[in-house]
Structure formats: C-alpha cells, structure tokens
Design a protein around this motif. Structure first.
Motif, mmCIF file in Angstrom:
data_model
loop_
_atom_site.group_PDB
_atom_site.id
_atom_site.type_symbol
_atom_site.label_atom_id
_atom_site.label_comp_id
_atom_site.label_asym_id
_atom_site.label_seq_id
_atom_site.Cartn_x
_atom_site.Cartn_y
_atom_site.Cartn_z
ATOM 1 N N MET A 1 0.852 -1.179 0.000
ATOM 2 C CA MET A 1 0.000 0.000 0.000
ATOM 3 C C MET A 1 0.894 1.237 0.000
ATOM 4 N N ASP A 2 0.625 2.144 -0.894
ATOM 5 C CA ASP A 2 1.399 3.372 -0.977
ATOM 6 C C ASP A 2 1.061 4.261 0.214
ATOM 7 N N SER A 3 2.051 5.002 0.672
ATOM 8 C CA SER A 3 1.782 5.924 1.768
ATOM 9 C C SER A 3 1.015 7.125 1.225
ATOM 10 N N ILE A 4 0.173 7.643 2.061
ATOM 11 C CA ILE A 4 -0.633 8.803 1.682
ATOM 12 C C ILE A 4 0.241 10.040 1.828
ATOM 13 N N PRO A 5 0.286 10.896 0.795
ATOM 14 C CA PRO A 5 1.110 12.102 0.907
ATOM 15 C C PRO A 5 0.634 12.962 2.075
ATOM 16 N N GLN A 6 1.561 13.488 2.821
ATOM 17 C CA GLN A 6 1.240 14.347 3.952
ATOM 18 C C GLN A 6 0.998 15.772 3.469
ATOM 19 N N LEU A 7 0.054 16.444 4.116
ATOM 20 C CA LEU A 7 -0.169 17.852 3.819
ATOM 21 C C LEU A 7 1.034 18.644 4.302
ATOM 22 N N GLU A 8 1.308 19.703 3.622
ATOM 23 C CA GLU A 8 2.397 20.577 4.049
ATOM 24 C C GLU A 8 2.127 21.006 5.493
ATOM 25 N N THR A 9 3.104 20.871 6.361
ATOM 26 C CA THR A 9 2.892 21.143 7.784
ATOM 27 C C THR A 9 2.489 22.579 8.071
ATOM 28 N N ASN A 10 2.831 23.498 7.202
ATOM 29 C CA ASN A 10 2.477 24.896 7.418
ATOM 30 C C ASN A 10 1.112 25.260 6.839
ATOM 31 N N ALA A 11 0.443 24.313 6.181
ATOM 32 C CA ALA A 11 -0.789 24.624 5.472
ATOM 33 C C ALA A 11 -1.954 24.932 6.408
ATOM 34 N N LEU A 12 -2.183 24.076 7.389
ATOM 35 C CA LEU A 12 -3.342 24.232 8.264
ATOM 36 C C LEU A 12 -2.906 24.223 9.724
ATOM 37 N N PRO A 13 -3.530 25.068 10.547
ATOM 38 C CA PRO A 13 -3.190 25.025 11.969
ATOM 39 C C PRO A 13 -3.757 23.773 12.614
ATOM 40 N N LYS A 14 -3.100 23.303 13.645
ATOM 41 C CA LYS A 14 -3.541 22.129 14.391
ATOM 42 C C LYS A 14 -4.279 22.600 15.642
ATOM 43 N N ILE A 15 -5.489 22.106 15.842
ATOM 44 C CA ILE A 15 -6.252 22.462 17.041
ATOM 45 C C ILE A 15 -5.666 21.673 18.207
ATOM 46 N N ILE A 16 -5.274 22.396 19.254
ATOM 47 C CA ILE A 16 -4.654 21.741 20.396
ATOM 48 C C ILE A 16 -5.529 21.779 21.646
ATOM 49 N N ASP A 17 -6.534 22.643 21.661
ATOM 50 C CA ASP A 17 -7.431 22.725 22.816
ATOM 51 C C ASP A 17 -8.657 23.541 22.429
ATOM 52 N N VAL A 18 -9.696 23.422 23.234
ATOM 53 C CA VAL A 18 -10.912 24.214 23.036
ATOM 54 C C VAL A 18 -11.312 24.796 24.386
ATOM 55 N N GLU A 19 -11.624 26.063 24.399
ATOM 56 C CA GLU A 19 -12.149 26.713 25.594
ATOM 57 C C GLU A 19 -13.519 27.281 25.245
ATOM 58 N N TRP A 20 -14.412 27.293 26.216
ATOM 59 C CA TRP A 20 -15.724 27.866 25.964
ATOM 60 C C TRP A 20 -16.278 28.446 27.252
ATOM 61 N N LYS A 21 -17.196 29.374 27.087
ATOM 62 C CA LYS A 21 -17.917 29.895 28.243
ATOM 63 C C LYS A 21 -19.330 30.254 27.818
ATOM 64 N N LEU A 22 -20.223 30.113 28.745
ATOM 65 C CA LEU A 22 -21.632 30.424 28.532
ATOM 66 C C LEU A 22 -21.889 31.848 29.009
ATOM 67 N N GLU A 23 -22.550 32.611 28.164
ATOM 68 C CA GLU A 23 -22.891 33.977 28.520
ATOM 69 C C GLU A 23 -24.403 34.142 28.398
ATOM 70 N N VAL A 24 -24.971 34.910 29.306
ATOM 71 C CA VAL A 24 -26.415 35.126 29.311
ATOM 72 C C VAL A 24 -26.694 36.601 29.086
ATOM 73 N N LEU A 25 -27.459 36.873 28.051
ATOM 74 C CA LEU A 25 -27.931 38.227 27.804
ATOM 75 C C LEU A 25 -29.258 38.323 28.537
ATOM 76 N N THR A 26 -29.274 39.081 29.626
ATOM 77 C CA THR A 26 -30.462 39.121 30.474
ATOM 78 C C THR A 26 -31.589 39.907 29.831
ATOM 79 N N ASN A 27 -32.756 39.633 30.308
ATOM 80 C CA ASN A 27 -33.957 40.278 29.811
ATOM 81 C C ASN A 27 -33.908 41.767 30.138
ATOM 82 N N THR A 28 -33.945 42.557 29.098
ATOM 83 C CA THR A 28 -34.016 43.999 29.293
ATOM 84 C C THR A 28 -35.297 44.499 28.629
ATOM 85 N N PRO A 29 -35.831 45.599 29.097
ATOM 86 C CA PRO A 29 -37.090 46.085 28.525
ATOM 87 C C PRO A 29 -37.004 46.230 27.002
#
Length: 80
Positions: A1-29
């Motif tokens: 089986m032929d090896s699959i060509p690798q994408l250029e390492t500089n082409a796409l950023p690698k996701i290393i973590d995800v951060e998130w937070k919940l925000e509430v827009l409160t009821n205003t008149p």
C-alpha cells in the motif's frame, strides 16, 4: 500500500485545545427573554480562532463534527 502524501505542515493550523464559556444576555425592557450565547475559542498551534454562537448553532456544529468523524472512520476502514 502506498503511503498517503502528507499535507504541508504549514498549510493548516492544528487544534490543540478548546475553551468555551456560557454567557447570558439578560432580559431587558423591549428585548424579550434571556438569551444564551457561547463564546468558543479554538486554541491552535498558530492563531486562536474565537467565535460566538447560540445554542442551536453550537448543536449544529457538534452534529457536523460528529458526522465528519464518522465519515473519516469509514474512509479509514475502506483503506485498511
């Protein structure tokens, strides 16, 4: 089986973590009920990607990512 060509390492950023937070827009008149928003930060080996979305948009993103994982697993199984 032929090896699959690798994408250029500089082409796409690698996701290393995800951060998130919940925000509430409160009821205003004149605005209506409270709204939930999520701020998500994708930490990469290059520049971080930050975006804000509501609950439905976040659920859509999660669904699409799960679909992508299933597709990649199927492709990998077909190549094995």
């Amino acid at each position: 089986m032929d090896s699959i060509p690798q994408l250029e390492t500089n082409a796409l950023p690698k996701i290393i973590d995800v951060e998130w937070k919940l925000e509430v827009l409160t009821n205003t008149p004149g605005v209506g009920s409270d709204k939930l928003f999520y701020t998500v930060v994708l930490k990469t080996d290059k520049e971080d990607v930050r975006f804000t979305c509501d609950t439905q948009q976040l659920q859509d993103l999660v669904y699409k990512l799960k679909d992508l994982v299933r597709h990649c697993e199927n492709v990998k199984a077909e190549l094995s």
